[in-house]
Design a protein around this motif. Structure first.
Motif, PDB file in Angstrom:
ATOM      1  N   LEU A   5       0.834  -1.209   0.000  1.00 21.35           N
ATOM      2  CA  LEU A   5       0.000   0.000   0.000  1.00 21.35           C
ATOM      3  C   LEU A   5       0.867   1.256   0.000  1.00 21.35           C
ATOM      4  O   LEU A   5       0.523   2.246  -0.646  1.00 21.35           O
ATOM      5  CB  LEU A   5      -0.939  -0.007   1.204  1.00 21.35           C
ATOM      6  CG  LEU A   5      -2.105  -1.001   1.143  1.00 21.35           C
ATOM      7  CD1 LEU A   5      -2.900  -0.972   2.438  1.00 21.35           C
ATOM      8  CD2 LEU A   5      -3.012  -0.726  -0.050  1.00 21.35           C
ATOM      9  N   GLU A  11       3.689   1.474  -1.448  1.00 17.88           N
ATOM     10  CA  GLU A  11       4.144   1.594  -2.839  1.00 17.88           C
ATOM     11  C   GLU A  11       3.068   2.284  -3.681  1.00 17.88           C
ATOM     12  O   GLU A  11       3.376   3.147  -4.520  1.00 17.88           O
ATOM     13  CB  GLU A  11       4.481   0.224  -3.417  1.00 17.88           C
ATOM     14  CG  GLU A  11       5.035   0.273  -4.834  1.00 17.88           C
ATOM     15  CD  GLU A  11       5.436  -1.077  -5.367  1.00 17.88           C
ATOM     16  OE1 GLU A  11       5.872  -1.137  -6.533  1.00 17.88           O
ATOM     17  OE2 GLU A  11       5.327  -2.082  -4.626  1.00 17.88           O
ATOM     18  N   CYS A  12       1.811   1.901  -3.443  1.00 16.05           N
ATOM     19  CA  CYS A  12       0.708   2.565  -4.146  1.00 16.05           C
ATOM     20  C   CYS A  12       0.642   4.046  -3.776  1.00 16.05           C
ATOM     21  O   CYS A  12       0.392   4.905  -4.632  1.00 16.05           O
ATOM     22  CB  CYS A  12      -0.622   1.890  -3.804  1.00 16.05           C
ATOM     23  SG  CYS A  12      -0.768   0.178  -4.380  1.00 16.05           S
ATOM     24  N   GLU A  49       3.292   6.050  -5.622  1.00 13.05           N
ATOM     25  CA  GLU A  49       2.903   6.347  -7.001  1.00 13.05           C
ATOM     26  C   GLU A  49       1.847   7.444  -7.048  1.00 13.05           C
ATOM     27  O   GLU A  49       1.892   8.335  -7.910  1.00 13.05           O
ATOM     28  CB  GLU A  49       2.385   5.070  -7.668  1.00 13.05           C
ATOM     29  CG  GLU A  49       3.454   3.995  -7.835  1.00 13.05           C
ATOM     30  CD  GLU A  49       2.877   2.670  -8.308  1.00 13.05           C
ATOM     31  OE1 GLU A  49       1.632   2.562  -8.414  1.00 13.05           O
ATOM     32  OE2 GLU A  49       3.664   1.737  -8.555  1.00 13.05           O
ATOM     33  N   LEU A 101      -9.377   6.812  -7.562  1.00 12.59           N
ATOM     34  CA  LEU A 101      -8.311   5.810  -7.679  1.00 12.59           C
ATOM     35  C   LEU A 101      -8.536   4.910  -8.883  1.00 12.59           C
ATOM     36  O   LEU A 101      -9.681   4.616  -9.253  1.00 12.59           O
ATOM     37  CB  LEU A 101      -8.262   4.951  -6.407  1.00 12.59           C
ATOM     38  CG  LEU A 101      -7.944   5.692  -5.103  1.00 12.59           C
ATOM     39  CD1 LEU A 101      -8.140   4.774  -3.913  1.00 12.59           C
ATOM     40  CD2 LEU A 101      -6.532   6.260  -5.132  1.00 12.59           C
ATOM     41  N   LEU A 104      -7.155  -0.615  -7.205  1.00 10.32           N
ATOM     42  CA  LEU A 104      -6.989   0.027  -5.901  1.00 10.32           C
ATOM     43  C   LEU A 104      -8.293   0.633  -5.402  1.00 10.32           C
ATOM     44  O   LEU A 104      -8.529   0.693  -4.188  1.00 10.32           O
ATOM     45  CB  LEU A 104      -5.896   1.092  -5.978  1.00 10.32           C
ATOM     46  CG  LEU A 104      -5.420   1.704  -4.655  1.00 10.32           C
ATOM     47  CD1 LEU A 104      -4.906   0.622  -3.709  1.00 10.32           C
ATOM     48  CD2 LEU A 104      -4.344   2.760  -4.908  1.00 10.32           C
TER      49      LEU A 104
END
Length: 257
Positions: free
Chosen positions: A179, A181-182, A185, A236, A240
């Motif tokens: 999460l 990492e998400c 981004e 989103l 996700l």
């Protein structure tokens, strides 16, 4: 005590280095890739042998062996190892039973560290919880002795309890890391670095362990603010957006019903 390490990856590296720092002699490192074995052996000291020939395991002078390889490689590797007689042999997996080593030695067990390891990232191994198991009391005592060289946090855990620990580890480490990492981004698209949320993340972890996760829960789902939840989810990309909705629904069910 002289210990041989079979494996040269993340877990093997940290355990081997920790043992050497604790004054234990790591007499040999075995790996399918000799360059990997040599890289780890070089870190441990001049007297550490390095081998890609597993048939030499029974002649390296080890008083105990730690097998630390990927879970899905354990059975195949174990089948290729020579029989070690009554030399205790342990593996480090949280998901594979100790019986996978029954053909390697008459004494076998597990030394499982509940921690995430990356080869070049420092870890305070003295703070890592270790969970041990042995095929008999004497072997369990050896596992405990080795683990206590590394950490004071040593407990016993059979296969069923280790499965719970391993799932808990994935839920508390691997999933949040993905999460983040998400988040990285998502923030990059707005021109922000990941460290903008570092104070938030650290405060969240500190609070969860201070008062408990349930009591420390905040946010729109905790308040039941469906309008904000839907607005966030709609912003989103898939999948996700569905993860956001699912977790929000779980939080509301836990706290509002």
């Amino acid at each position: 005590m002289k210990i041989a390490i079979v494996g040269s990856g993340n877990v093997a590296t940290h355990l081997a280095c920790g043992l050497v720092e604790a004054g234990v002699e790591v007499c040999a490192v075995f790996s399918r890739d000799l360059s990997h074995a040599s890289r780890l052996a070089d870190r441990l000291g001049e007297g550490t042998g390095r081998y890609d020939d597993f048939s030499r395991l029974d002649s390296c002078g080890a008083d105990a062996v730690i097998v630390s390889v990927a879970d899905n490689a354990l059975a195949t590797l174990a089948a290729s190892l020579p029989h070690m007689g009554d030399v205790p042999v342990f593996h480090t997996s949280g998901t594979v039973g100790m019986e996978v080593l029954a053909g390697v030695s008459s004494r076998y067990g597990i030394i499982y560290p509940l921690q995430t390891f990356s080869r070049e990232v420092a870890v305070d191994i003295s703070a890592v919880p270790f969970f041990t198991e042995g095929c008999d009391e004497a072997t369990l005592a050896v596992a405990d002795s080795i683990a206590r060289r590394l950490s004071a946090k040593v407990s016993h855990a059979d296969a069923s309890r280790r499965r719970v620990l391993h799932v808990a580890g994935v839920l508390s480490c691997n999933f949040p890391n993905f999460l983040w990492e998400c988040v990285e981004e998502l923030l990059a698209k707005a021109g922000y670095p990941l460290d903008v949320v570092e104070p938030l993340v650290r405060a969240t972890v500190d609070k969860a362990f201070a008062v408990g996760p349930h009591a420390s829960q905040t946010g729109p789902a905790r308040r039941g603010d469906v309008e904000v939840i839907e607005r966030h989810a709609a912003s989103l990309d898939a999948p996700l957006d569905s993860v956001y909705r699912t977790l929000s629904e779980m939080i509301m069910k836990k706290h509002l019903q």
